[in-house]
Design a protein around this motif. Structure first.
Motif, short mmCIF file in Angstrom:
data_model
loop_
_atom_site.label_atom_id
_atom_site.label_comp_id
_atom_site.label_asym_id
_atom_site.label_seq_id
_atom_site.Cartn_x
_atom_site.Cartn_y
_atom_site.Cartn_z
N ALA A 195 -2.29 3.23 -0.26
CA ALA A 195 -2.74 1.92 -0.77
C ALA A 195 -3.15 1.01 0.37
O ALA A 195 -4.18 0.32 0.30
CB ALA A 195 -1.62 1.28 -1.58
N THR A 199 -7.12 0.27 0.92
CA THR A 199 -7.48 -1.12 0.67
C THR A 199 -8.20 -1.73 1.87
O THR A 199 -9.21 -2.43 1.72
CB THR A 199 -6.22 -1.94 0.34
N ASN A 202 -11.67 -0.26 2.09
CA ASN A 202 -12.55 -0.85 1.08
C ASN A 202 -13.01 -2.24 1.49
O ASN A 202 -14.19 -2.60 1.33
CB ASN A 202 -11.81 -0.90 -0.27
N THR A 305 -1.12 -5.91 1.06
CA THR A 305 -2.07 -5.01 0.40
C THR A 305 -2.35 -5.47 -1.02
O THR A 305 -3.50 -5.45 -1.49
CB THR A 305 -1.53 -3.57 0.40
N ASN A 306 -1.31 -5.92 -1.72
CA ASN A 306 -1.50 -6.43 -3.08
C ASN A 306 -2.36 -7.69 -3.08
O ASN A 306 -3.15 -7.91 -4.01
CB ASN A 306 -0.15 -6.71 -3.73
N THR A 308 -4.76 -8.33 -0.97
CA THR A 308 -6.13 -7.88 -0.77
C THR A 308 -6.73 -7.30 -2.04
O THR A 308 -7.91 -7.51 -2.35
CB THR A 308 -6.18 -6.83 0.36
N LYS A 309 -5.92 -6.56 -2.80
CA LYS A 309 -6.44 -5.88 -3.99
C LYS A 309 -6.54 -6.79 -5.20
O LYS A 309 -7.50 -6.71 -5.97
CB LYS A 309 -5.54 -4.68 -4.33
N HIS A 310 -5.55 -7.67 -5.40
CA HIS A 310 -5.42 -8.36 -6.68
C HIS A 310 -5.70 -9.85 -6.62
O HIS A 310 -6.09 -10.43 -7.64
CB HIS A 310 -4.02 -8.14 -7.25
#
Length: 396
Positions: A195, A199, A202, A305-306, A308-310
Motif C-alpha cells: 500500500a 500509493t 501512483n 498512506t491513507n 494520500t489515497k483517501h
C-alpha cells in the motif's frame, strides 16, 4: 456378559478352573488319593460355569463360587486353593470391576464363612489344618489385591492416554493458532509494504503525467523518483518473500526493522510525492523496544498512506508526544476539498494499525475530526526511566 470376540478366552478360563477343581479333589481329608467323585464333578462344573457371569454380576459370582468351595468339607474333600480356584478367579474379577467397599463387603464375609464352615466339619483340627485353612481363605483375598492393582493400573494408563490425547490436541491447537497469527502478521506486513509503495508510485506518476508537457524537468524528476520507489518496493517485497522461505525462525529478520529513527526518511518520500507533511515532537524521546518502535513507524506509514489515497488534501501533520509511560503517535489531515468524506469505511489499513497497537499493549483510535479531516491516534507503552535504569544496571 463377556466382551464380544472373547468367548474362546472365557471358555479357556472355565475349562482351566474345572480342571483345577478336579485336581484339588483328588486329595481327601485322610491324606489319601482317589479319583474325583461325582459330587466333585458337580461342584467343579457348577462353580466353573458360574464364572461366565463374573463380568455382569461379579459380586453374585464371588458368593456363588465361595459357597461351592464350602461344600468340599461336607463331601469329605480336603479344602485347598485348587478346589476354590473358581472363587479365586471371581475374586480377581470382582476387585477389577467393583468399588473397593463392595469388594471388601463381599470377600471378607465369604472368606470367614469358608473357614468357619470347613472347621465345623473337621473333628480332628490340628495346627497344619489351621495353616491350610488360612491359605485357602487368603487365596481369594490375594487375588482381589492383584485385581485391585490391575484396576488401578488400567485407570492410570487411561488417565495417561487422556493426558497424551489432550496434550496432542493442545499442541495442534497451538500450532494452528501460531500459524494463524503468522498469516495475519505476514498479511499486515505485505499490506503496509504494498500500500505504501504503490500509493507513492501512483502519486509520483500522477505528478509526472500532469507536468510532462509544461514542466518536462519536473516530470523527469518525478519519473526518476517513480523508478526509485518501484525499485525499493521490489527490493522490500523480495526481502519479505525471502524471509518467508526461510526454514528457521521468521520472527527475527536479518535486516533491522524500521523504527522512529527512520521517520524523517519516510516523510521525505511523501514530500517527494507532493504531500506537505510536518513532524512535531513533544517531551524527551526514549529508546523503545523493537516491537513498539516498529509499531509506531508502521502506524505513521499507514496513516500517511491513507491520507494520500483517501483524503482530498495534500497536507498532514505527525505528532509524537512522549509521556511518562507511553508515547502518543498522532497523524492528522485537514481534509480540505470537496472529495473529503467525514465517514470512511474501515479498511485493512485501520484494522492492521489497531492490531499492531493491541499486540504491543497499546491502543489506537481513529475517526473524523469535528473541524474537518481525519485523525489517527495511538498510545503505545514505553518503559519508564526507572525501569530502563534498572535494565542498564543489570546489563552492566
Amino acid at each position: 456378559m463377556p466382551p464380544a470376540g472373547s468367548w474362546w478366552r472365557e471358555g479357556a478360563i472355565v475349562a482351566t478352573a474345572f480342571v483345577l477343581c478336579l485336581l484339588g479333589g483328588v486329595l481327601h481329608v485322610d491324606d489319601t488319593l482317589a479319583p474325583p467323585s461325582a459330587p466333585l464333578y458337580a461342584i467343579a462344573a457348577v462353580s466353573s460355569a458360574t464364572l461366565l457371569a463374573r463380568h455382569r454380576a461379579p459380586a453374585v459370582t464371588t458368593v456363588a463360587t465361595g459357597v461351592c468351595g464350602m461344600l468340599a468339607a461336607p463331601l469329605g474333600l480336603l479344602p485347598t486353593p485348587l478346589i476354590v480356584a473358581p472363587a479365586i478367579i471371581s475374586a480377581y474379577s470382582l476387585a477389577r470391576r467393583s468399588e473397593q467397599r463392595v469388594t471388601i463387603a463381599v470377600l471378607l464375609p465369604t472368606a470367614a464363612l469358608l473357614v468357619a464352615f470347613t472347621a465345623f466339619f473337621e473333628t480332628d483340627f490340628s495346627w497344619e489344618d489351621t495353616s491350610r485353612l488360612v491359605t485357602v481363605a487368603a487365596s481369594p483375598l490375594v487375588a482381589a489385591v492383584s485385581g485391585r492393582s490391575a484396576q488401578h493400573r488400567r485407570a492410570f494408563l487411561a488417565v495417561m492416554d487422556e493426558r497424551a490425547r489432550r496434550a496432542e490436541e493442545q499442541r495442534d491447537s497451538e500450532a494452528r493458532r501460531k500459524a494463524t497469527e503468522e498469516r495475519v502478521r505476514i498479511a499486515r506486513e505485505l499490506h503496509d509494504l504494498v500500500a505504501h509503495q504503490i500509493t507513492l508510485a501512483n502519486a509520483q506518476a500522477t505528478v509526472a503525467a500532469h507536468v510532462v508537457d509544461t514542466q518536462p524537468e519536473q516530470a523527469r524528476t518525478s519519473l526518476a523518483e517513480l523508478v526509485q520507489t518501484t525499485r525499493e518496493a521490489l527490493d522490500e517485497l523480495r526481502a519479505t518473500v525471502g524471509l518467508l522461505r526461510q526454514n528457521g525462525d521468521t520472527s527475527t529478520p536479518s535486516d533491522p526493522a524500521p523504527g522512529l529513527s527512520r521517520v524523517p526518511t519516510l516523510l521525505s518520500t511523501f514530500r517527494r510525492a507532493g504531500m506537505e507533511v510536518s513532524l512535531h515532537e513533544d517531551g524527551t524521546a526514549r529508546p523503545l523496544p523493537p516491537a513498539v518502535d516498529l509499531t509506531a513507524y508502521r502506524i505513521i506509514q499507514e496513516a500517511l498512506t491513507n491520507v494520500t489515497k483517501h483524503a482530498a488534501t495534500r497536507s498532514a501533520e505527525v505528532r509524537l508526544a512522549w509521556e511518562r509511560d507511553n508515547v502518543a503517535v498522532t497523524v492528522t489531515d485537514d481534509g480540505g476539498g470537496s472529495g473529503t468524506s467525514p465517514q470512511r469505511p474501515p479498511g485493512y489499513g485501520l484494522i492492521g494499525m489497531r492490531e499492531r497497537a493491541t499486540a504491543v499493549g497499546g491502543t489506537l483510535t481513529s475517526g473524523a475530526r469535528p473541524q474537518g479531516g481525519f485523525v489517527v491516534s495511538a498510545h503505545l507503552p514505553v518503559p519508564g526511566v526507572e525501569t530502563t535504569a534498572r535494565g542498564r544496571q543489570r546489563d552492566r
